[in-house]
Design a protein around this motif. Structure first.
Motif, PDB file in Angstrom:
ATOM      1  N   TYR A 110      -7.668   4.553  -5.131  1.00  0.00           N
ATOM      2  CA  TYR A 110      -6.675   3.516  -4.855  1.00  0.00           C
ATOM      3  C   TYR A 110      -5.279   4.001  -5.249  1.00  0.00           C
ATOM      4  N   LEU A 111      -5.199   4.671  -6.376  1.00  0.00           N
ATOM      5  CA  LEU A 111      -3.915   5.193  -6.846  1.00  0.00           C
ATOM      6  C   LEU A 111      -3.345   6.207  -5.868  1.00  0.00           C
ATOM      7  N   ASP A 112      -4.200   7.066  -5.329  1.00  0.00           N
ATOM      8  CA  ASP A 112      -3.750   8.049  -4.339  1.00  0.00           C
ATOM      9  C   ASP A 112      -3.228   7.370  -3.072  1.00  0.00           C
ATOM     10  N   ARG A 113      -3.981   6.383  -2.570  1.00  0.00           N
ATOM     11  CA  ARG A 113      -3.552   5.678  -1.353  1.00  0.00           C
ATOM     12  C   ARG A 113      -2.247   4.916  -1.586  1.00  0.00           C
ATOM     13  N   TRP A 114      -2.140   4.278  -2.764  1.00  0.00           N
ATOM     14  CA  TRP A 114      -0.923   3.529  -3.069  1.00  0.00           C
ATOM     15  C   TRP A 114       0.288   4.458  -3.161  1.00  0.00           C
ATOM     16  N   SER A 115       0.113   5.598  -3.806  1.00  0.00           N
ATOM     17  CA  SER A 115       1.250   6.515  -3.956  1.00  0.00           C
ATOM     18  C   SER A 115       1.663   7.115  -2.605  1.00  0.00           C
ATOM     19  N   ILE A 116       0.718   7.341  -1.706  1.00  0.00           N
ATOM     20  CA  ILE A 116       1.067   7.819  -0.362  1.00  0.00           C
ATOM     21  C   ILE A 116       1.889   6.763   0.375  1.00  0.00           C
ATOM     22  N   ARG A 117       1.478   5.496   0.281  1.00  0.00           N
ATOM     23  CA  ARG A 117       2.240   4.427   0.931  1.00  0.00           C
ATOM     24  C   ARG A 117       3.651   4.329   0.360  1.00  0.00           C
ATOM     25  N   VAL A 118       3.772   4.496  -0.955  1.00  0.00           N
ATOM     26  CA  VAL A 118       5.088   4.413  -1.584  1.00  0.00           C
ATOM     27  C   VAL A 118       5.964   5.578  -1.141  1.00  0.00           C
ATOM     28  N   MET A 119       5.408   6.772  -1.063  1.00  0.00           N
ATOM     29  CA  MET A 119       6.195   7.936  -0.650  1.00  0.00           C
ATOM     30  C   MET A 119       6.671   7.795   0.797  1.00  0.00           C
ATOM     31  N   ARG A 120       5.915   7.110   1.619  1.00  0.00           N
ATOM     32  CA  ARG A 120       6.315   6.895   3.012  1.00  0.00           C
ATOM     33  C   ARG A 120       7.287   5.725   3.167  1.00  0.00           C
ATOM     34  N   SER A 121       7.473   4.937   2.121  1.00  0.00           N
ATOM     35  CA  SER A 121       8.314   3.741   2.214  1.00  0.00           C
ATOM     36  C   SER A 121       9.801   4.052   2.234  1.00  0.00           C
ATOM     37  N   LYS A 122      10.197   5.249   1.828  1.00  0.00           N
ATOM     38  CA  LYS A 122      11.600   5.676   1.804  1.00  0.00           C
ATOM     39  C   LYS A 122      12.447   4.852   0.840  1.00  0.00           C
ATOM     40  N   ILE A 123      11.816   4.302  -0.193  1.00  0.00           N
ATOM     41  CA  ILE A 123      12.532   3.577  -1.238  1.00  0.00           C
ATOM     42  C   ILE A 123      12.576   4.507  -2.450  1.00  0.00           C
ATOM     43  N   GLU A 124      13.745   5.063  -2.717  1.00  0.00           N
ATOM     44  CA  GLU A 124      13.870   6.126  -3.723  1.00  0.00           C
ATOM     45  C   GLU A 124      13.385   5.733  -5.125  1.00  0.00           C
ATOM     46  N   PRO A 125      13.761   4.561  -5.672  1.00  0.00           N
ATOM     47  CA  PRO A 125      13.254   4.226  -7.009  1.00  0.00           C
ATOM     48  C   PRO A 125      11.731   4.122  -7.048  1.00  0.00           C
ATOM     49  N   MET A 126      11.138   3.591  -5.978  1.00  0.00           N
ATOM     50  CA  MET A 126       9.684   3.485  -5.928  1.00  0.00           C
ATOM     51  C   MET A 126       9.039   4.863  -5.806  1.00  0.00           C
ATOM     52  N   LYS A 127       9.692   5.763  -5.068  1.00  0.00           N
ATOM     53  CA  LYS A 127       9.162   7.119  -4.940  1.00  0.00           C
ATOM     54  C   LYS A 127       9.167   7.822  -6.292  1.00  0.00           C
ATOM     55  N   LYS A 128      10.191   7.554  -7.086  1.00  0.00           N
ATOM     56  CA  LYS A 128      10.269   8.144  -8.425  1.00  0.00           C
ATOM     57  C   LYS A 128       9.104   7.652  -9.294  1.00  0.00           C
ATOM     58  N   VAL A 129       8.798   6.360  -9.193  1.00  0.00           N
ATOM     59  CA  VAL A 129       7.667   5.802  -9.938  1.00  0.00           C
ATOM     60  C   VAL A 129       6.360   6.419  -9.464  1.00  0.00           C
ATOM     61  N   ALA A 130       6.203   6.564  -8.153  1.00  0.00           N
ATOM     62  CA  ALA A 130       4.968   7.140  -7.605  1.00  0.00           C
ATOM     63  C   ALA A 130       4.779   8.577  -8.081  1.00  0.00           C
ATOM     64  N   LYS A 131       5.865   9.348  -8.150  1.00  0.00           N
ATOM     65  CA  LYS A 131       5.761  10.723  -8.647  1.00  0.00           C
ATOM     66  C   LYS A 131       5.333  10.741 -10.102  1.00  0.00           C
ATOM     67  N   THR A 132       5.881   9.822 -10.896  1.00  0.00           N
ATOM     68  CA  THR A 132       5.497   9.741 -12.309  1.00  0.00           C
ATOM     69  C   THR A 132       4.036   9.360 -12.443  1.00  0.00           C
ATOM     70  N   VAL A 133       3.597   8.394 -11.644  1.00  0.00           N
ATOM     71  CA  VAL A 133       2.191   7.967 -11.700  1.00  0.00           C
ATOM     72  C   VAL A 133       1.279   9.116 -11.290  1.00  0.00           C
ATOM     73  N   ARG A 134       1.668   9.875 -10.282  1.00  0.00           N
ATOM     74  CA  ARG A 134       0.854  11.030  -9.863  1.00  0.00           C
ATOM     75  C   ARG A 134       0.749  12.064 -10.975  1.00  0.00           C
ATOM     76  N   ARG A 135       1.870  12.310 -11.665  1.00  0.00           N
ATOM     77  CA  ARG A 135       1.854  13.295 -12.753  1.00  0.00           C
ATOM     78  C   ARG A 135       0.941  12.854 -13.891  1.00  0.00           C
ATOM     79  N   HIS A 136       0.902  11.559 -14.150  1.00  0.00           N
ATOM     80  CA  HIS A 136       0.132  11.043 -15.288  1.00  0.00           C
ATOM     81  C   HIS A 136      -1.224  10.463 -14.878  1.00  0.00           C
ATOM     82  N   LYS A 137      -1.650  10.743 -13.664  1.00  0.00           N
ATOM     83  CA  LYS A 137      -2.891  10.159 -13.144  1.00  0.00           C
ATOM     84  C   LYS A 137      -4.098  10.394 -14.057  1.00  0.00           C
TER      85      LYS A 137
END
Length: 117
Positions: free
Chosen positions: A28-55
């Motif tokens: 679920y975390l992987d799918r959510w982070s992919i959706r966030v990265m495709r959303s083109k919302i920079e602050p959310m992309k930053k959060v998704a990158k952090t979540v991926r690093r700390h998965k």
């Protein structure tokens, strides 16, 4: 429109905590982070990158069956109480609030325009 999408993505992330299995929570975390990265919302992309690093660390919470240690919370409470005690002499509540931000967030002190000797 971006603000609505950002809000919906944050609400979707709350569903992540309902999972029991670390395997499915990771998917679920992987799918959510992919959706966030495709959303083109920079602050959310930053959060998704952090979540991926700390998965792996986040998934440890599921492996521990949602148990956690309250030691860090107690440490933060101690810091808050100490800073509040020190801030009784401040003139306004805002100054005490800034002191808490500096202690808890480890913010940098602004450079002074004057030097006091």
């Amino acid at each position: 429109m971006k603000s609505v999408r950002g809000y919906l993505l944050t609400q979707e992330f709350q569903l992540f905590w309902d999972y029991v299995s670390p395997h499915w929570a990771g998917k679920y975390l992987d799918r959510w982070s992919i959706r966030v990265m495709r959303s083109k919302i920079e602050p959310m992309k930053k959060v998704a990158k952090t979540v991926r690093r700390h998965k792996p660390l986040i998934l440890n919470w599921f492996k521990a069956r949602k148990a956690y240690s309250s030691g860090k919370v107690e440490g933060l409470n101690t810091k808050i109480k100490f800073t509040t005690r020190k801030s009784y002499g401040f003139i306004t509540y805002r100054r005490a609030e800034i002191a808490l931000y500096h202690v808890l967030g480890k913010l940098l002190e602004p450079k002074m325009t004057r030097r006091f000797y």
